[in-house]
Design a protein around this motif. Sequence first.
Motif, PDB file in Angstrom:
ATOM      1  N   VAL A  82       0.871  -1.179   0.000  1.00  0.00           N
ATOM      2  CA  VAL A  82       0.000   0.000   0.000  1.00  0.00           C
ATOM      3  C   VAL A  82       0.910   1.232   0.000  1.00  0.00           C
ATOM      4  CG1 VAL A  82      -1.804   1.279   1.216  1.00  0.00           C
ATOM      5  CG2 VAL A  82      -1.781  -1.234   1.281  1.00  0.00           C
ATOM      6  N   PHE A  83       0.904   1.965  -1.106  1.00  0.00           N
ATOM      7  CA  PHE A  83       1.753   3.141  -1.247  1.00  0.00           C
ATOM      8  C   PHE A  83       0.962   4.404  -0.923  1.00  0.00           C
ATOM      9  CE2 PHE A  83       3.557   0.079  -4.389  1.00  0.00           C
ATOM     10  CZ  PHE A  83       4.787  -0.106  -3.767  1.00  0.00           C
ATOM     11  N   PHE A  84       1.700   5.444  -0.517  1.00  0.00           N
ATOM     12  CA  PHE A  84       1.087   6.720  -0.193  1.00  0.00           C
ATOM     13  C   PHE A  84       1.643   7.854  -1.050  1.00  0.00           C
ATOM     14  CE2 PHE A  84       0.464   3.962   3.361  1.00  0.00           C
ATOM     15  CZ  PHE A  84      -0.803   4.272   3.848  1.00  0.00           C
ATOM     16  N   HIS A  85       2.567   7.520  -1.935  1.00  0.00           N
ATOM     17  CA  HIS A  85       3.154   8.510  -2.830  1.00  0.00           C
ATOM     18  C   HIS A  85       3.389   7.849  -4.178  1.00  0.00           C
ATOM     19  CE1 HIS A  85       4.302   9.718   1.278  1.00  0.00           C
ATOM     20  NE2 HIS A  85       4.182  10.954   0.843  1.00  0.00           N
ATOM     21  N   GLU A  86       3.005   8.515  -5.238  1.00  0.00           N
ATOM     22  CA  GLU A  86       3.219   7.984  -6.580  1.00  0.00           C
ATOM     23  C   GLU A  86       4.699   7.706  -6.824  1.00  0.00           C
ATOM     24  OE1 GLU A  86       2.144   6.776 -10.461  1.00  0.00           O
ATOM     25  OE2 GLU A  86       0.840   7.301  -8.774  1.00  0.00           O
ATOM     26  N   GLU A  87       5.552   8.530  -6.218  1.00  0.00           N
ATOM     27  CA  GLU A  87       7.002   8.382  -6.419  1.00  0.00           C
ATOM     28  C   GLU A  87       7.552   7.097  -5.810  1.00  0.00           C
ATOM     29  OE1 GLU A  87       5.864  12.736  -5.998  1.00  0.00           O
ATOM     30  OE2 GLU A  87       5.478  10.863  -4.916  1.00  0.00           O
ATOM     31  N   SER A  88       6.767   6.439  -4.946  1.00  0.00           N
ATOM     32  CA  SER A  88       7.207   5.210  -4.288  1.00  0.00           C
ATOM     33  C   SER A  88       6.802   3.950  -5.044  1.00  0.00           C
ATOM     34  CB  SER A  88       6.636   5.136  -2.868  1.00  0.00           C
ATOM     35  OG  SER A  88       7.061   6.228  -2.084  1.00  0.00           O
ATOM     36  N   THR A  89       5.987   4.099  -6.079  1.00  0.00           N
ATOM     37  CA  THR A  89       5.439   2.924  -6.746  1.00  0.00           C
ATOM     38  C   THR A  89       6.474   2.261  -7.641  1.00  0.00           C
ATOM     39  OG1 THR A  89       4.611   4.240  -8.602  1.00  0.00           O
ATOM     40  CG2 THR A  89       3.131   3.927  -6.719  1.00  0.00           C
ATOM     41  N   PHE A  90       6.305   0.977  -7.861  1.00  0.00           N
ATOM     42  CA  PHE A  90       7.226   0.227  -8.712  1.00  0.00           C
ATOM     43  C   PHE A  90       7.156   0.708 -10.158  1.00  0.00           C
ATOM     44  CE2 PHE A  90       6.409  -3.425  -5.572  1.00  0.00           C
ATOM     45  CZ  PHE A  90       7.396  -2.966  -4.726  1.00  0.00           C
ATOM     46  N   LYS A  91       5.965   1.131 -10.592  1.00  0.00           N
ATOM     47  CA  LYS A  91       5.837   1.602 -11.973  1.00  0.00           C
ATOM     48  C   LYS A  91       6.722   2.814 -12.228  1.00  0.00           C
ATOM     49  CE  LYS A  91       2.228   3.931 -13.407  1.00  0.00           C
ATOM     50  NZ  LYS A  91       0.851   4.286 -13.852  1.00  0.00           N
ATOM     51  N   GLN A  92       6.875   3.662 -11.225  1.00  0.00           N
ATOM     52  CA  GLN A  92       7.696   4.855 -11.390  1.00  0.00           C
ATOM     53  C   GLN A  92       9.182   4.567 -11.178  1.00  0.00           C
ATOM     54  OE1 GLN A  92       6.845   7.735 -12.539  1.00  0.00           O
ATOM     55  NE2 GLN A  92       4.657   7.313 -12.637  1.00  0.00           N
ATOM     56  N   GLN A  93       9.504   3.749 -10.188  1.00  0.00           N
ATOM     57  CA  GLN A  93      10.907   3.541  -9.824  1.00  0.00           C
ATOM     58  C   GLN A  93      11.518   2.316 -10.507  1.00  0.00           C
ATOM     59  OE1 GLN A  93      13.003   5.399  -8.242  1.00  0.00           O
ATOM     60  NE2 GLN A  93      11.714   6.946  -7.286  1.00  0.00           N
ATOM     61  N   TYR A  94      10.890   1.164 -10.345  1.00  0.00           N
ATOM     62  CA  TYR A  94      11.481  -0.088 -10.826  1.00  0.00           C
ATOM     63  C   TYR A  94      10.858  -0.478 -12.159  1.00  0.00           C
ATOM     64  CZ  TYR A  94      13.202  -0.301  -6.023  1.00  0.00           C
ATOM     65  OH  TYR A  94      13.804  -0.017  -4.827  1.00  0.00           O
ATOM     66  N   ARG A  95      11.073   0.363 -13.159  1.00  0.00           N
ATOM     67  CA  ARG A  95      10.411   0.175 -14.449  1.00  0.00           C
ATOM     68  C   ARG A  95      10.862  -1.103 -15.144  1.00  0.00           C
ATOM     69  NH1 ARG A  95       9.477   6.092 -17.181  1.00  0.00           N
ATOM     70  NH2 ARG A  95       8.412   7.025 -15.385  1.00  0.00           N
ATOM     71  N   TRP A  96      12.103  -1.490 -14.956  1.00  0.00           N
ATOM     72  CA  TRP A  96      12.569  -2.733 -15.560  1.00  0.00           C
ATOM     73  C   TRP A  96      11.918  -3.943 -14.902  1.00  0.00           C
ATOM     74  CZ3 TRP A  96      18.514  -1.402 -15.297  1.00  0.00           C
ATOM     75  CH2 TRP A  96      18.819  -0.430 -16.268  1.00  0.00           C
ATOM     76  N   HIS A  97      11.569  -3.829 -13.629  1.00  0.00           N
ATOM     77  CA  HIS A  97      11.079  -4.976 -12.868  1.00  0.00           C
ATOM     78  C   HIS A  97       9.570  -4.942 -12.648  1.00  0.00           C
ATOM     79  CE1 HIS A  97      15.356  -4.570 -11.984  1.00  0.00           C
ATOM     80  NE2 HIS A  97      15.364  -5.857 -11.748  1.00  0.00           N
ATOM     81  N   HIS A  98       8.954  -3.865 -13.051  1.00  0.00           N
ATOM     82  CA  HIS A  98       7.503  -3.739 -12.969  1.00  0.00           C
ATOM     83  C   HIS A  98       6.855  -4.859 -13.778  1.00  0.00           C
ATOM     84  CE1 HIS A  98       3.567  -1.813 -14.040  1.00  0.00           C
ATOM     85  NE2 HIS A  98       3.627  -1.458 -12.778  1.00  0.00           N
TER      86      HIS A  98
END
Length: 534
Positions: free
Chosen positions: A411-427
Amino acid sequence: MQASLGSKTQAAMEAHYPKYVLYGVLIAGSWLISCLLHFQFVHLSLFSSSPHDSPSLVVLPLSVPIALDASLQLPDPSAVAVADHDGALPQLLTSSSCEGRYVYMLDLPSRFDVLRDCVEGSPVFQDEYHMCSLMVNAGMGPVFAPATGNGSDGDTGVIPNTGWYNTDQYSLEVIVHNRMRRYECLTDDPAAATAVYVPYYPALEIEQHRCGFNASVRNGPSSDFLRWLSSRPQWAAFGGRDHFMVAAKTTWMFRHLEGDGSATERVCGNDFLEHPESGNMTVLTYESNLWARRDFAVPYPSYFHPTSAHEVAAWQARARAADRPWLFAFAGARRANGMLAIRDRIIDSCASSSRCGLVDCSHGLQGFLTCRSPRRLVSVFASSRFCLQPRGDSFMRRSSVDSIMAGCIPVFFHEESTFKQQYRWHHPDPDSRNGDDRRYSVLIDPDQVLQGKVDIEEVLARYTDEEVAAMREEVINMIPRFLYEDPRVRFKGDMRDAFDIAFDEVMARMRKINKGEDLGWPIDDDILAAPKDS
């Protein structure tokens, strides 16, 4: 008559002379190759560490040659044999299978090896929190101690007895280095390499003087290293653009510029990634700057380091079948002076709810020791449906990877913490920029929570059992993409882990650079708004 017969015999031998020479060459060549393969197999058997060996030897010194001994390499080999650790038949790698995949590993001077004192018998291993103790077992850390069986360690019985280690969150540099030692397409010829791997440990280096030291102490060692690196002949070909390395912290820890912040602020970090030299390289960090990407984010290492696909499947089955009495869970500590209000609200909400599993790290030494118990942490997450992942000192938390390993919906509280934003290779959908994250995670607006407009427990309770089961299945299917295999052995089975995914992306980038493409840095179509302080 005899002279005539002799002349005929001589003529016949001369006619077949090339065939005899060919036979002789084949026999001699077969004998030579057999000797070379036998010597190489013995060499690898002696110097490859075992998962059952004593953990006191951390890694080989950086100054030890890692590529195959030059005297054993043929000028243009058609095949390279790599022996399995367990003595199985060697895998034959043809030169064509390494085409575009050759990597040259730099040999660093010992002064840049922060683990040079981690030798067997050293008294530093008596301190369980010393860097050397934390990096045993090729960076995975100490093996999980056996469960007490009475629940005093927080273990609910879900964690198996093998494959789990007390892995330090900053150990990825060591894990990747040891994984690269086993890479089948290493070469000692820089001209033949598609990429150059730099086995420097910037995170472990800065950890020795991370906060409270003057600028020369914090910045000096890494600046010295970059000067050395850029003076090497391998650097000249592409100006370092074909070099890659791991910096096992968030990007922010390496981007501190002197003069940032107030004069009384306690300064942490250095300027390693602000140098032009590091800007030319492909650097893997735990969190990238979404507003000005200059590096690539990869997952934190988890506590799980399997040796086979079967071991992974067995853990996935355990996570799938685990009893989950908690609706949600949180592991973490408050911040001084209420600096992160959403964390305070989450801890208060969790502590007051009968449906939340809380691992509170806030209470001094006791809190520290509680959160240094990975059995307790993994067990709580494996007993919960949802795991809350507010931001910490930065947007990405190791805890978000721990939740994936435990089959717990993040459960994320910031878009910047999501895997889609950060771990794009592993999403899960790396090629889909508009993938639906709701199938494996939840995103809650922190301002809505702080303003009392949204109650976390009520939001999570609205999900039906069927929806939760479907989301959990997606999370469990993500486990292989977010774990790092045991780097000491050849993995058994067909599975791509976090290293494989990142390495393939890095090599694809390197091949484009070798072709002369100017990659630059991508400009996002969906640049995020300024981050929220909550």
